[in-house]
Every structure is written in structure tokens, then in C-alpha cells.
Write a protein that holds these residues in place. Sequence first.
Motif, PDB file in Angstrom:
ATOM      1  N   PHE A 131      82.159  26.027   6.913  1.00 36.22           N
ATOM      2  CA  PHE A 131      82.487  24.656   7.289  1.00 36.22           C
ATOM      3  C   PHE A 131      82.723  23.829   6.028  1.00 36.22           C
ATOM      4  N   GLY A 132      83.984  23.448   5.818  1.00 42.32           N
ATOM      5  CA  GLY A 132      84.280  22.509   4.743  1.00 42.32           C
ATOM      6  C   GLY A 132      83.725  21.144   5.100  1.00 42.32           C
ATOM      7  N   LEU A 133      83.331  20.372   4.095  1.00 42.75           N
ATOM      8  CA  LEU A 133      82.706  19.078   4.323  1.00 42.75           C
ATOM      9  C   LEU A 133      83.340  18.019   3.435  1.00 42.75           C
ATOM     10  N   HIS A 134      83.730  16.898   4.047  1.00 44.34           N
ATOM     11  CA  HIS A 134      84.182  15.707   3.324  1.00 44.34           C
ATOM     12  C   HIS A 134      83.340  14.538   3.806  1.00 44.34           C
ATOM     13  N   VAL A 135      82.748  13.801   2.887  1.00 42.92           N
ATOM     14  CA  VAL A 135      82.011  12.591   3.239  1.00 42.92           C
ATOM     15  C   VAL A 135      82.473  11.466   2.331  1.00 42.92           C
ATOM     16  N   VAL A 136      82.820  10.339   2.924  1.00 44.87           N
ATOM     17  CA  VAL A 136      83.098   9.109   2.183  1.00 44.87           C
ATOM     18  C   VAL A 136      82.280   8.010   2.836  1.00 44.87           C
ATOM     19  N   GLY A 137      81.273   7.507   2.146  1.00 42.62           N
ATOM     20  CA  GLY A 137      80.400   6.508   2.751  1.00 42.62           C
ATOM     21  C   GLY A 137      79.736   7.071   3.996  1.00 42.62           C
ATOM     22  N   ARG A 138      79.972   6.417   5.126  1.00 39.77           N
ATOM     23  CA  ARG A 138      79.393   6.882   6.387  1.00 39.77           C
ATOM     24  C   ARG A 138      80.378   7.671   7.224  1.00 39.77           C
ATOM     25  N   HIS A 139      81.526   8.010   6.644  1.00 34.94           N
ATOM     26  CA  HIS A 139      82.558   8.760   7.354  1.00 34.94           C
ATOM     27  C   HIS A 139      82.393  10.245   7.020  1.00 34.94           C
ATOM     28  N   ILE A 140      82.063  11.047   8.021  1.00 34.13           N
ATOM     29  CA  ILE A 140      81.732  12.465   7.850  1.00 34.13           C
ATOM     30  C   ILE A 140      82.763  13.320   8.572  1.00 34.13           C
ATOM     31  N   VAL A 141      83.270  14.354   7.903  1.00 34.49           N
ATOM     32  CA  VAL A 141      84.207  15.280   8.529  1.00 34.49           C
ATOM     33  C   VAL A 141      83.826  16.711   8.158  1.00 34.49           C
ATOM     34  N   PHE A 142      83.652  17.570   9.178  1.00 35.22           N
ATOM     35  CA  PHE A 142      83.510  19.013   8.979  1.00 35.22           C
ATOM     36  C   PHE A 142      84.818  19.691   9.382  1.00 35.22           C
ATOM     37  N   GLU A 143      85.225  20.696   8.609  1.00 35.98           N
ATOM     38  CA  GLU A 143      86.461  21.430   8.898  1.00 35.98           C
ATOM     39  C   GLU A 143      86.172  22.927   8.836  1.00 35.98           C
ATOM     40  N   PRO A 144      86.018  23.591   9.993  1.00 31.45           N
ATOM     41  CA  PRO A 144      85.692  25.024  10.000  1.00 31.45           C
ATOM     42  C   PRO A 144      86.920  25.883   9.726  1.00 31.45           C
ATOM     43  N   ARG A 145      86.698  26.991   9.075  1.00 32.55           N
ATOM     44  CA  ARG A 145      87.753  28.002   8.882  1.00 32.55           C
ATOM     45  C   ARG A 145      87.073  29.346   8.702  1.00 32.55           C
ATOM     46  N   PRO A 146      87.781  30.453   8.942  1.00 35.69           N
ATOM     47  CA  PRO A 146      87.173  31.778   8.731  1.00 35.69           C
ATOM     48  C   PRO A 146      86.894  32.026   7.249  1.00 35.69           C
ATOM     49  N   TRP A 147      85.876  32.828   7.002  1.00 40.32           N
ATOM     50  CA  TRP A 147      85.648  33.274   5.631  1.00 40.32           C
ATOM     51  C   TRP A 147      86.828  34.118   5.181  1.00 40.32           C
ATOM     52  N   ARG A 148      87.211  33.968   3.923  1.00 41.08           N
ATOM     53  CA  ARG A 148      88.277  34.796   3.365  1.00 41.08           C
ATOM     54  C   ARG A 148      87.675  36.062   2.762  1.00 41.08           C
ATOM     55  N   PRO A 149      88.425  37.160   2.741  1.00 42.29           N
ATOM     56  CA  PRO A 149      87.918  38.385   2.096  1.00 42.29           C
ATOM     57  C   PRO A 149      87.542  38.104   0.643  1.00 42.29           C
ATOM     58  N   GLY A 150      86.389  38.554   0.270  1.00 42.38           N
ATOM     59  CA  GLY A 150      85.940  38.361  -1.106  1.00 42.38           C
ATOM     60  C   GLY A 150      85.185  37.075  -1.365  1.00 42.38           C
ATOM     61  N   ASP A 151      85.130  36.178  -0.361  1.00 47.86           N
ATOM     62  CA  ASP A 151      84.365  34.945  -0.539  1.00 47.86           C
ATOM     63  C   ASP A 151      82.875  35.242  -0.709  1.00 47.86           C
ATOM     64  N   ASP A 152      82.233  34.526  -1.627  1.00 50.86           N
ATOM     65  CA  ASP A 152      80.770  34.562  -1.707  1.00 50.86           C
ATOM     66  C   ASP A 152      80.224  33.690  -0.590  1.00 50.86           C
ATOM     67  N   ARG A 153      79.432  34.273   0.295  1.00 49.96           N
ATOM     68  CA  ARG A 153      78.945  33.522   1.455  1.00 49.96           C
ATOM     69  C   ARG A 153      77.739  32.682   1.060  1.00 49.96           C
ATOM     70  N   ILE A 154      78.029  31.603   0.385  1.00 46.94           N
ATOM     71  CA  ILE A 154      77.003  30.675  -0.049  1.00 46.94           C
ATOM     72  C   ILE A 154      77.408  29.272   0.389  1.00 46.94           C
ATOM     73  N   SER A 155      76.447  28.383   0.411  1.00 47.93           N
ATOM     74  CA  SER A 155      76.719  26.965   0.654  1.00 47.93           C
ATOM     75  C   SER A 155      76.716  26.251  -0.695  1.00 47.93           C
ATOM     76  N   SER A 156      77.717  25.414  -0.917  1.00 49.53           N
ATOM     77  CA  SER A 156      77.841  24.727  -2.200  1.00 49.53           C
ATOM     78  C   SER A 156      78.302  23.300  -1.938  1.00 49.53           C
ATOM     79  N   LEU A 157      77.492  22.339  -2.339  1.00 46.61           N
ATOM     80  CA  LEU A 157      77.772  20.932  -2.077  1.00 46.61           C
ATOM     81  C   LEU A 157      77.656  20.130  -3.360  1.00 46.61           C
ATOM     82  N   VAL A 158      78.482  19.102  -3.469  1.00 42.45           N
ATOM     83  CA  VAL A 158      78.400  18.155  -4.572  1.00 42.45           C
ATOM     84  C   VAL A 158      78.321  16.752  -3.986  1.00 42.45           C
ATOM     85  N   LEU A 159      77.354  15.965  -4.471  1.00 39.77           N
ATOM     86  CA  LEU A 159      77.192  14.570  -4.082  1.00 39.77           C
ATOM     87  C   LEU A 159      77.513  13.694  -5.284  1.00 39.77           C
TER      88      LEU A 159
END
Length: 366
Positions: free
Chosen positions: A299-327
Amino acid sequence: MSERIPVLIVAGFLGSGKTTLLNRLLHDSGGTRIGVVVNDFGAVNIDAMLVAGQVDAMVSIGNGCVCCAVDVGELDEMFERLTQPQAGIDVIVVEASGLAEPRNLIRMVVGSENPRIRYGGLIEVVDAAEFPAGRERHPELVTHLRLADLVVLNKADRVDAAELERLRAEIVALTAPVPVYVTSFGRIDPGLLFDEPARERTPVAGQLSFDELWREFDRLEHSDPEHGDPEHDHRCADGCDHPAGAHRHLHDDYTSVSFTSAQALDPRRLVSFLETPPPGLFRAKGFAEFAVHGQHRVFGLHVVGRHIVFEPRPWRPGDDRISSLVLIGAGLPAQEALDRLRDTVHTGPDPLDEQALLGVWRYTPH
């Protein structure tokens, strides 16, 4: 994650410094191509003249407030022109009339049917010298501030230090938890508002962009993929690398916090974190893996202030299945944010059922 173009709204009362701020962004944007919608109130669009020649692409609306339009048709037409692939625009800035109603502008951007854009936030510019008197004449200005995703307290050079601190405390009390960024002459690091594009450019000395901060934190955290290193989670807007609190700039230091987890997250806890964010949070982005039975998407995540959007997509081959967030935010308490993010990690022996994703689906565009 979607490569949709963020649309930022720059609003504020007459004379607060919106055009000055826009020109600073255009001057300091590096390799970022900015498209601008300028809305002035008058038969002669002076603001458009003041930014002409610096902007990559511009459309203007004169003799009225765009927020007074009955529908989003006219603004959508302008977005259509600015988002054509051949224009190569990375971010769109809407400079609102000094008399505009921010709530309607937000509605028009969020309600746009253009699939190439996303809401990038409302920046309200405040004149430090004139705000007390302006608030008395126009009490609705307080309502406008409460709609903001970021308040820029401009013209700090025009008041003494004690008055500036009193005014800042007053605005924080009115708008919390919205971050307040103090500056003069419209100076603001573009990295606080939008990311630099991934295209190649000649490296030059300058401020660390949001993406550069992200890459640096990612490099530092590879030695501990489960938890970030809070000793490296604080940077000032000019890229200086000193301990927090060692010295102050004119503006409030903005903080970037990076978090990575090799364990999947609990979606309910993450949504709770985003709905009740730590004070000062302005932007967040990244990817989340959720500990939900049968879930094979990231689930991709975009947050601006109080506006929250999740955008799901399939994992790509070779992706590291980790969660990574920056605030990123102004005055964001780094350690508190990290502690709360660590609490979103699912530690139970069994995956959660699909009902745990209900909060995420609420913020997923259909």
C-alpha cells in the motif's frame, strides 16, 4: 505508487506575501518543473505579471476569485493543459486571490476528475505585522487557518522577537496540530512542500531535498532494518548536519523522520496514527505491508496535512517486502513519532483478518 502531480494551493489575505513565496519557490526549485495557476482579483492580473518569465508553464484567471465558480470545469480545463505529458510538469501551484475562500478551492482540487493530479495541500500565508488587525476586521481568517495543512508565518522581520513568539503561540493555539513555519521574504525550502523529480541533473551545492533526505536515511538504516536511528533523524531545512537544538534559524527547523520495518504493520494502528498525528506533521509518504491474511499487495501512502491516501498495488518481483515511511514537518517531535510508528508493527503470532483493512479502504480512491 502513483506518479500523479501534486497540486498545492497557496492562499492568504491580501498582502500576506503569496506571490513573493511563489517566486521564491520558482527560484529555488532546482530541477523541479512548476506549473502555476494565478488567480488575481481585478481586471489586470498583476500577480501573473510578477511571476511571468520564471515559471515553466502558467495559466491565469483574472477579475474574480476562482473559488466562486459554480463547478470545477474552468479549473479542470487548466489542470488538463498543465498536466499534458509534453509539458513535463512535476508540481502545480495554485496562487489564490487574497479574497478567495480556501474551503472551495480544496473542494475543487479534490473533486477534480483529472486522473493525473492529486491534492498537495493548502498553505496559508500570514503577514506577521498585519495579522492581529486583519483578524479583528475579518474574523473568518481564523477559519481559513484551521483549514490549512501548513501555516507560513511570513514577514517575521517586521516584528520584534517577543511579538513574533506571542503571535506564533497564538496561531499554534488556533490551528494545532497544523505546523507553523516562521520565515521572512517568503523563504521556504521547496523540499518541505514537494519532492524533486527523479530525472538526472547536474549536482550543485545547495539544500537537501526531501528525496535526498530519504535516500540518506535509507542508507543509514540498512544496518538496522527494523528500527530507524533517531540520532540521524533531524536535519535543518538548509541541510546542516548538527545535533538538534545546537542553533536556530529564522524559520522553525523542519524535521524528517524515517522508519523502516521488516515486520508487517497493523493497518488499524497505522490509520490511528495518521488520523491523530504527532504535532507539526505536514507530509508523509512511503509503502506499507500489512499483516492481513491473504494480503499480497503493498500500500503506497501519501499524506498532506489531514488528507490521507492509500494506493494498493501488487508486489513487484524482487521487491523487499518491508514497510518504509518518511515523515516531514515543522517542529515534528522525532522520538515521539518513531515510538508511535514502532507501535504500529504487528507482533501477534497470527495474521489479522480482512476487517482490519476497513480503515485503509476508507482512504483509498475508487
